[in-house]
Design a protein around this motif. Structure first.
Motif, PDB file in Angstrom:
ATOM      1  N   TRP A  75       5.829   3.401   7.232  1.00 16.76           N
ATOM      2  CA  TRP A  75       5.744   2.179   6.339  1.00 16.76           C
ATOM      3  C   TRP A  75       6.659   2.380   5.021  1.00 16.76           C
ATOM      4  O   TRP A  75       6.967   1.435   4.506  1.00 16.76           O
ATOM      5  N   TYR A  76       7.461   3.579   5.083  1.00 11.36           N
ATOM      6  CA  TYR A  76       8.316   3.582   3.641  1.00 11.36           C
ATOM      7  C   TYR A  76       9.667   4.441   4.199  1.00 11.36           C
ATOM      8  O   TYR A  76      10.354   4.475   3.353  1.00 11.36           O
ATOM      9  N   ARG A 100      11.687  -1.066   5.326  1.00  9.80           N
ATOM     10  CA  ARG A 100      10.195  -1.144   4.978  1.00  9.80           C
ATOM     11  C   ARG A 100       9.949  -0.994   3.573  1.00  9.80           C
ATOM     12  O   ARG A 100       8.990  -1.460   3.112  1.00  9.80           O
ATOM     13  N   ARG A 101      10.704  -0.138   2.868  1.00 13.98           N
ATOM     14  CA  ARG A 101      10.316  -0.022   1.591  1.00 13.98           C
ATOM     15  C   ARG A 101      10.800  -1.121   0.765  1.00 13.98           C
ATOM     16  O   ARG A 101       9.878  -1.692  -0.210  1.00 13.98           O
ATOM     17  N   LEU A 143       7.734  -3.327   1.396  1.00 13.61           N
ATOM     18  CA  LEU A 143       6.534  -2.808   0.458  1.00 13.61           C
ATOM     19  C   LEU A 143       6.751  -3.320  -0.867  1.00 13.61           C
ATOM     20  O   LEU A 143       5.698  -3.681  -1.614  1.00 13.61           O
ATOM     21  N   SER A 190       4.256  -5.507  -2.877  1.00  7.13           N
ATOM     22  CA  SER A 190       3.818  -5.514  -4.187  1.00  7.13           C
ATOM     23  C   SER A 190       3.749  -6.558  -5.370  1.00  7.13           C
ATOM     24  O   SER A 190       2.783  -6.872  -6.022  1.00  7.13           O
ATOM     25  N   THR A 249      -0.513  -0.252  -1.823  1.00  5.73           N
ATOM     26  CA  THR A 249       0.895  -0.465  -1.894  1.00  5.73           C
ATOM     27  C   THR A 249       1.601   0.365  -2.868  1.00  5.73           C
ATOM     28  O   THR A 249       2.614   1.092  -2.546  1.00  5.73           O
ATOM     29  N   LEU A 293       4.359   3.162  -2.237  1.00  7.96           N
ATOM     30  CA  LEU A 293       5.860   3.013  -2.959  1.00  7.96           C
ATOM     31  C   LEU A 293       6.132   4.442  -3.609  1.00  7.96           C
ATOM     32  O   LEU A 293       7.459   4.821  -3.660  1.00  7.96           O
TER      33      LEU A 293
END
Lengths: 76, 192
Positions: free
Chosen positions: B35-36, B41-42, B45, B49, B90, B94
Motif C-alpha cells: 500500500w505504501y 502508492r503513497r 494514499l 486521505s 489511511t 501514511l
C-alpha cells in the motif's frame, strides 16, 4: 544532480567490509533508509554525520565524500 | 519533584519511553507494504486521505438537510462512521509509509527525517494558512450578505467547515510528507 551534489563511497566501503545497511545505520544512530538515501546521493549529510561515517570506516572524510564524482575502478 | 526510582516521575518516564518504543516499532513494521512502498502508492494514499476528508465534510453538510430521526439520518451517520474509519486506516498507512516522519517525537528521528519533517511541516503550514484565510473570507462574505444578523452560516455548514479544517490541520503534514518522499531504498536486509 544539483550543483550542490556531494558524492560518496559509502556503498563501496560498506560492501568491501561486508557491513549491512542496518548495521551501519545502527552504529550511526540513523534510520536504515537514511543510509540508503545517502548512498543514492539523495541526501547530503551534515558535517557531523559525514565525520562520524568517516570515523566509522576509519578513513579520512575525503575518502568517503567528495564534491566531484569518484573515478571508476580501472579508469586510471 | 519525585525522582525516586519507582516514584511517580520514574514511572511516567518509563511509560513514556515504552509508548515511544511501541510507536517506533509500529511505524517500522511493514504490515501492508504493497500500500505504501512506492512513491506512486503513497501519493495515491495521500489523495485518498484528502478525498475522504472532503467526503466526511460533505456527509456532515448533507446531514443538516436530512429529516431528524429519519432513516436517511441513520444512513448518513453510518456513512460518516465508515468514512472516519477509512480515514483512520489511511492515516495509519501514511504514517507507516513515511516511517512516522510527522508523528514521532523529534528525538526518535535522525537528521534527514527531521529535515524532511520540517519541509513537510512548512509546506503544510502554508497550505493550512491559505485554507484558514479562505474560511475567514467566506465567513465574512456570508455575514456581509446576511447583513450581519448572525444567521449567515447554518450550523451544519459551520460544523462541516470546522471538521474539514481540523482534519486538514491534523493530516496535512503526513499527506505532504507522503507526497514528497522519493522511493525508499531497497531494504537489502529484509527477509522477503
Amino acid at each position: 544532480m544539483s550543483s550542490e551534489a556531494i558524492y560518496n563511497r559509502i556503498a563501496v566501503l560498506r560492501a568491501e567490509r561486508g557491513i549491512s545497511r542496518r548495521d551501519l545505520a545502527q552504529a550511526l544512530g540513523v534510520h536504515y533508509q537514511t543510509v540508503g538515501y545517502l548512498e543514492r546521493g539523495e541526501y547530503s549529510p551534515s558535517l557531523y554525520l559525514a565525520l562520524r561515517i568517516a570515523d566509522y570506516f576509519e578513513v579520512p572524510v575525503e575518502v568517503v565524500f567528495s564534491l566531484k564524482p569518484f573515478p571508476r575502478l580501472g579508469s586510471g | 519533584m519525585n525522582d525516586r526510582p519507582g516514584g511517580g516521575a520514574g514511572r511516567g518516564r518509563r511509560l513514556s519511553e515504552w509508548w515511544r518504543a511501541q510507536r517506533m516499532e509500529a511505524v517500522n513494521t511493514d504490515l501492508a507494504p504493497g500500500w505504501y512502498r512506492t512513491r506512486a502508492r503513497r501519493r495515491a494514499l495521500a489523495a485518498a486521505s484528502v478525498a475522504l476528508t472532503l467526503a466526511g465534510a460533505a456527509v456532515i453538510l448533507v446531514l443538516e438537510f436530512a429529516d431528524a430521526g429519519g432513516p436517511a439520518v441513520w444512513a448518513l451517520l453510518a456513512a460518516l462512521v465508515t468514512v472516519v474509519l477509512l480515514q483512520c486506516a489511511t492515516f495509519s498507512l501514511l504514517n507507516i509509509g513515511t516511517r512516522g516522519l510527522t508523528g514521532l517525537p523529534e528525538r526518535s528521528l535522525d537528521e534527514r527525517q527531521l529535515a524532511e519533517r520540517n519541509r513537510a511541516g512548512s509546506l503544510a503550514h502554508r497550505i493550512s494558512t491559505v485554507l484558514l484565510f479562505g474560511a475567514f473570507l467566506g465567513l465574512c462574505a456570508g455575514l456581509a450578505v446576511s447583513g450581519g444578523n448572525g444567521t449567515a452560516v447554518p450550523p451544519g455548514t459551520a460544523i462541516a467547515a470546522m471538521y474539514l479544517l481540523a482534519m486538514v490541520h491534523m493530516q496535512l503534514p503526513a499527506v505532504v510528507a507522503a507526497w514528497r518522499l522519493p522511493d525508499a531504498p531497497v531494504d537489502e536486509d529484509a527477509d522477503d
